[in-house]
Write a protein that holds these residues in place. Sequence first.
Motif, PDB file in Angstrom:
ATOM      1  N   SER A 304       0.823  -1.217   0.000  1.00  0.00           N
ATOM      2  CA  SER A 304       0.000   0.000   0.000  1.00  0.00           C
ATOM      3  C   SER A 304       0.852   1.260   0.000  1.00  0.00           C
ATOM      4  O   SER A 304       0.342   2.351  -0.311  1.00  0.00           O
ATOM      5  N   TRP A 305       2.132   1.148   0.333  1.00  0.00           N
ATOM      6  CA  TRP A 305       3.007   2.318   0.337  1.00  0.00           C
ATOM      7  C   TRP A 305       3.433   2.707  -1.078  1.00  0.00           C
ATOM      8  O   TRP A 305       3.989   3.776  -1.277  1.00  0.00           O
ATOM      9  N   GLY A 306       3.189   1.830  -2.029  1.00  0.00           N
ATOM     10  CA  GLY A 306       3.484   2.145  -3.419  1.00  0.00           C
ATOM     11  C   GLY A 306       4.813   1.586  -3.892  1.00  0.00           C
ATOM     12  O   GLY A 306       5.651   1.135  -3.108  1.00  0.00           O
ATOM     13  N   ASP A 307       4.991   1.617  -5.199  1.00  0.00           N
ATOM     14  CA  ASP A 307       6.238   1.155  -5.804  1.00  0.00           C
ATOM     15  C   ASP A 307       7.290   2.255  -5.724  1.00  0.00           C
ATOM     16  O   ASP A 307       6.973   3.426  -5.535  1.00  0.00           O
ATOM     17  N   PHE A 308       8.543   1.866  -5.890  1.00  0.00           N
ATOM     18  CA  PHE A 308       9.629   2.841  -5.848  1.00  0.00           C
ATOM     19  C   PHE A 308      10.802   2.326  -6.671  1.00  0.00           C
ATOM     20  O   PHE A 308      10.931   1.127  -6.915  1.00  0.00           O
ATOM     21  N   LYS A 309      11.633   3.255  -7.072  1.00  0.00           N
ATOM     22  CA  LYS A 309      12.882   2.900  -7.753  1.00  0.00           C
ATOM     23  C   LYS A 309      13.984   2.800  -6.714  1.00  0.00           C
ATOM     24  O   LYS A 309      14.197   3.726  -5.929  1.00  0.00           O
ATOM     25  N   ALA A 310      14.676   1.664  -6.688  1.00  0.00           N
ATOM     26  CA  ALA A 310      15.759   1.457  -5.719  1.00  0.00           C
ATOM     27  C   ALA A 310      17.091   1.865  -6.324  1.00  0.00           C
ATOM     28  O   ALA A 310      17.327   1.733  -7.531  1.00  0.00           O
ATOM     29  N   ASP A 311      17.971   2.354  -5.474  1.00  0.00           N
ATOM     30  CA  ASP A 311      19.339   2.663  -5.894  1.00  0.00           C
ATOM     31  C   ASP A 311      19.999   1.379  -6.379  1.00  0.00           C
ATOM     32  O   ASP A 311      19.936   0.344  -5.712  1.00  0.00           O
ATOM     33  N   LYS A 312      20.634   1.417  -7.528  1.00  0.00           N
ATOM     34  CA  LYS A 312      21.233   0.224  -8.121  1.00  0.00           C
ATOM     35  C   LYS A 312      22.682   0.003  -7.696  1.00  0.00           C
ATOM     36  O   LYS A 312      23.298  -0.990  -8.068  1.00  0.00           O
ATOM     37  N   ILE A 313      23.241   0.925  -6.918  1.00  0.00           N
ATOM     38  CA  ILE A 313      24.626   0.765  -6.501  1.00  0.00           C
ATOM     39  C   ILE A 313      24.752  -0.506  -5.656  1.00  0.00           C
ATOM     40  O   ILE A 313      23.885  -0.837  -4.861  1.00  0.00           O
ATOM     41  N   SER A 314      25.833  -1.248  -5.852  1.00  0.00           N
ATOM     42  CA  SER A 314      25.989  -2.514  -5.138  1.00  0.00           C
ATOM     43  C   SER A 314      26.308  -2.260  -3.668  1.00  0.00           C
ATOM     44  O   SER A 314      26.953  -1.270  -3.312  1.00  0.00           O
ATOM     45  N   LEU A 315      25.866  -3.169  -2.824  1.00  0.00           N
ATOM     46  CA  LEU A 315      26.140  -3.042  -1.397  1.00  0.00           C
ATOM     47  C   LEU A 315      27.621  -3.215  -1.106  1.00  0.00           C
ATOM     48  O   LEU A 315      28.135  -2.665  -0.127  1.00  0.00           O
ATOM     49  N   ASP A 316      28.315  -3.976  -1.932  1.00  0.00           N
ATOM     50  CA  ASP A 316      29.773  -4.100  -1.793  1.00  0.00           C
ATOM     51  C   ASP A 316      30.426  -2.730  -1.885  1.00  0.00           C
ATOM     52  O   ASP A 316      31.331  -2.395  -1.111  1.00  0.00           O
ATOM     53  N   GLU A 317      29.988  -1.923  -2.860  1.00  0.00           N
ATOM     54  CA  GLU A 317      30.573  -0.593  -3.045  1.00  0.00           C
ATOM     55  C   GLU A 317      30.233   0.316  -1.868  1.00  0.00           C
ATOM     56  O   GLU A 317      31.092   1.068  -1.385  1.00  0.00           O
ATOM     57  N   ILE A 318      28.994   0.243  -1.396  1.00  0.00           N
ATOM     58  CA  ILE A 318      28.607   1.052  -0.238  1.00  0.00           C
ATOM     59  C   ILE A 318      29.470   0.704   0.968  1.00  0.00           C
ATOM     60  O   ILE A 318      29.935   1.585   1.698  1.00  0.00           O
ATOM     61  N   ALA A 319      29.708  -0.590   1.177  1.00  0.00           N
ATOM     62  CA  ALA A 319      30.507  -1.034   2.329  1.00  0.00           C
ATOM     63  C   ALA A 319      31.918  -0.472   2.281  1.00  0.00           C
ATOM     64  O   ALA A 319      32.531  -0.205   3.321  1.00  0.00           O
ATOM     65  N   GLU A 320      32.442  -0.250   1.086  1.00  0.00           N
ATOM     66  CA  GLU A 320      33.810   0.279   0.935  1.00  0.00           C
ATOM     67  C   GLU A 320      33.940   1.693   1.507  1.00  0.00           C
ATOM     68  O   GLU A 320      35.038   2.119   1.874  1.00  0.00           O
ATOM     69  N   TYR A 321      32.831   2.424   1.592  1.00  0.00           N
ATOM     70  CA  TYR A 321      32.881   3.817   2.038  1.00  0.00           C
ATOM     71  C   TYR A 321      32.480   3.996   3.499  1.00  0.00           C
ATOM     72  O   TYR A 321      32.362   5.128   3.967  1.00  0.00           O
ATOM     73  N   HIS A 322      32.280   2.911   4.233  1.00  0.00           N
ATOM     74  CA  HIS A 322      31.841   3.044   5.622  1.00  0.00           C
ATOM     75  C   HIS A 322      32.860   3.784   6.480  1.00  0.00           C
ATOM     76  O   HIS A 322      32.499   4.624   7.310  1.00  0.00           O
ATOM     77  N   GLY A 323      34.125   3.488   6.294  1.00  0.00           N
ATOM     78  CA  GLY A 323      35.162   4.184   7.057  1.00  0.00           C
ATOM     79  C   GLY A 323      35.167   5.672   6.758  1.00  0.00           C
ATOM     80  O   GLY A 323      35.277   6.502   7.678  1.00  0.00           O
ATOM     81  N   ALA A 324      35.037   6.013   5.492  1.00  0.00           N
ATOM     82  CA  ALA A 324      35.010   7.422   5.096  1.00  0.00           C
ATOM     83  C   ALA A 324      33.770   8.111   5.653  1.00  0.00           C
ATOM     84  O   ALA A 324      33.816   9.284   6.061  1.00  0.00           O
ATOM     85  N   ALA A 325      32.648   7.391   5.694  1.00  0.00           N
ATOM     86  CA  ALA A 325      31.410   7.971   6.220  1.00  0.00           C
ATOM     87  C   ALA A 325      31.550   8.312   7.702  1.00  0.00           C
ATOM     88  O   ALA A 325      31.170   9.408   8.137  1.00  0.00           O
ATOM     89  N   ILE A 326      32.114   7.412   8.458  1.00  0.00           N
ATOM     90  CA  ILE A 326      32.302   7.661   9.893  1.00  0.00           C
ATOM     91  C   ILE A 326      33.259   8.825  10.112  1.00  0.00           C
ATOM     92  O   ILE A 326      33.063   9.664  10.998  1.00  0.00           O
ATOM     93  N   LYS A 327      34.284   8.904   9.284  1.00  0.00           N
ATOM     94  CA  LYS A 327      35.240  10.009   9.388  1.00  0.00           C
ATOM     95  C   LYS A 327      34.552  11.354   9.160  1.00  0.00           C
ATOM     96  O   LYS A 327      34.758  12.308   9.926  1.00  0.00           O
ATOM     97  N   LEU A 328      33.698  11.435   8.158  1.00  0.00           N
ATOM     98  CA  LEU A 328      32.985  12.684   7.882  1.00  0.00           C
ATOM     99  C   LEU A 328      32.013  13.032   9.008  1.00  0.00           C
ATOM    100  O   LEU A 328      31.878  14.208   9.386  1.00  0.00           O
ATOM    101  N   LEU A 329      31.330  12.039   9.539  1.00  0.00           N
ATOM    102  CA  LEU A 329      30.400  12.285  10.646  1.00  0.00           C
ATOM    103  C   LEU A 329      31.138  12.831  11.869  1.00  0.00           C
ATOM    104  O   LEU A 329      30.629  13.708  12.574  1.00  0.00           O
ATOM    105  N   ASP A 330      32.354  12.338  12.085  1.00  0.00           N
ATOM    106  CA  ASP A 330      33.177  12.857  13.182  1.00  0.00           C
ATOM    107  C   ASP A 330      33.645  14.276  12.893  1.00  0.00           C
ATOM    108  O   ASP A 330      33.634  15.142  13.781  1.00  0.00           O
ATOM    109  N   GLU A 331      34.030  14.521  11.659  1.00  0.00           N
ATOM    110  CA  GLU A 331      34.554  15.842  11.303  1.00  0.00           C
ATOM    111  C   GLU A 331      33.509  16.939  11.466  1.00  0.00           C
ATOM    112  O   GLU A 331      33.831  18.054  11.893  1.00  0.00           O
ATOM    113  N   VAL A 332      32.262  16.641  11.130  1.00  0.00           N
ATOM    114  CA  VAL A 332      31.209  17.663  11.251  1.00  0.00           C
ATOM    115  C   VAL A 332      30.554  17.640  12.628  1.00  0.00           C
ATOM    116  O   VAL A 332      29.654  18.423  12.895  1.00  0.00           O
ATOM    117  N   LYS A 333      31.028  16.706  13.492  1.00  0.00           N
ATOM    118  CA  LYS A 333      30.481  16.564  14.860  1.00  0.00           C
ATOM    119  C   LYS A 333      28.966  16.423  14.805  1.00  0.00           C
ATOM    120  O   LYS A 333      28.221  17.100  15.519  1.00  0.00           O
TER     121      LYS A 333
END
Length: 336
Positions: A304-333
């Motif tokens: 009932s929430w409707g259809d949607f287009k999902a991001d096609k980027i692979s989860l493997d690629e997303i996982a590669e940026y986890h360290g960088a993501a945490i670093k940015l979250l720390d930098e902006v506090k």
Amino acid sequence: MKKLLTLSAIAASFVAPAMAAEEVNVYSYRQPFLVEPMFNEFTKETGIKVNVKFAKKGLAEKLQQEGEYSPADVVLTTDISRLAELTDKDVVQAVDSEVINANVPAQYRDKENEWFALTLRTRNVYSSRDRVGKLGNDFDYIDLANAEYKGKICTRSGKHPYNVSLVSSMIAHHGEAETKEWLEGVKANLARKPQGNDRAQVKAISEGLCDLSLGNSYYLGKMVNDKEQKAWADAVYINFPNQNTTGTHVNVSGMAMAKYSPNKDNALKLMEFLTGDKAQQMYAEVNYEYPVKEGVKRSELVASWGDFKADKISLDEIAEYHGAAIKLLDEVKFDL
């Protein structure tokens, strides 16, 4: 001779059941009520008993400590970051299964076949029905940094795995510099310091503390079916960002086979069962998540929430940026 035969019979009474016993041991981050219905059905079909150890954190470390003496056969996790942690810590093994590969699209499994998604969950933006209304298909995650939303956004900790995965996907699409600028903008628009879980953000919207929040899709299903929380759910719309661009960010729950699985054949049977039609349908109905296997129906509520287009980027690629993501979250506090 009679005494000897009696002793032999007693010994056999202990040995035979032990030899006949069929079991598989699961370490799980997923809550019992979410997975036990599938395990019960698996045991009913195969006769294999499923023993489960539930934990909120630390399973990868536990597997490391146990080493080759670990009883674990299968590990169930709640998001891509925890799946990546299992491979990073070398506590799981590759699984070669035509059944699993046919059931789980390549985008949602490890390129080395060390982990596989079981369900999909979208990272949505919830909006106040009264004060904002339904967001259009042109709304993107990037818009959360727009000045018009100053003081109007609520979210849980930026360093929670669900948000880290979203930030990782932003890095994958936009690069670190632009993602950092976006995080600074989102932080400036927060109505309060990041806190609580995804449901708490929807509650805050219902109480007028903010107008928008980030949250996983299945929480709406849980709130709708919770007598005390239904009013929160009724106060919001669920929105799927990036429909005109890259598609809504998708995370997963998943599984892996433990590196030293003592019941490897049974572990494989369970993993194949969890990706099959019956278990996938049960996941959809019990958990309000999206089945990873194509062609399996969503629950009536989720549909009932409707259809949607999902991001096609692979989860493997997303996982590669986890360290960088945490670093940015720390930098902006972000959480301070």
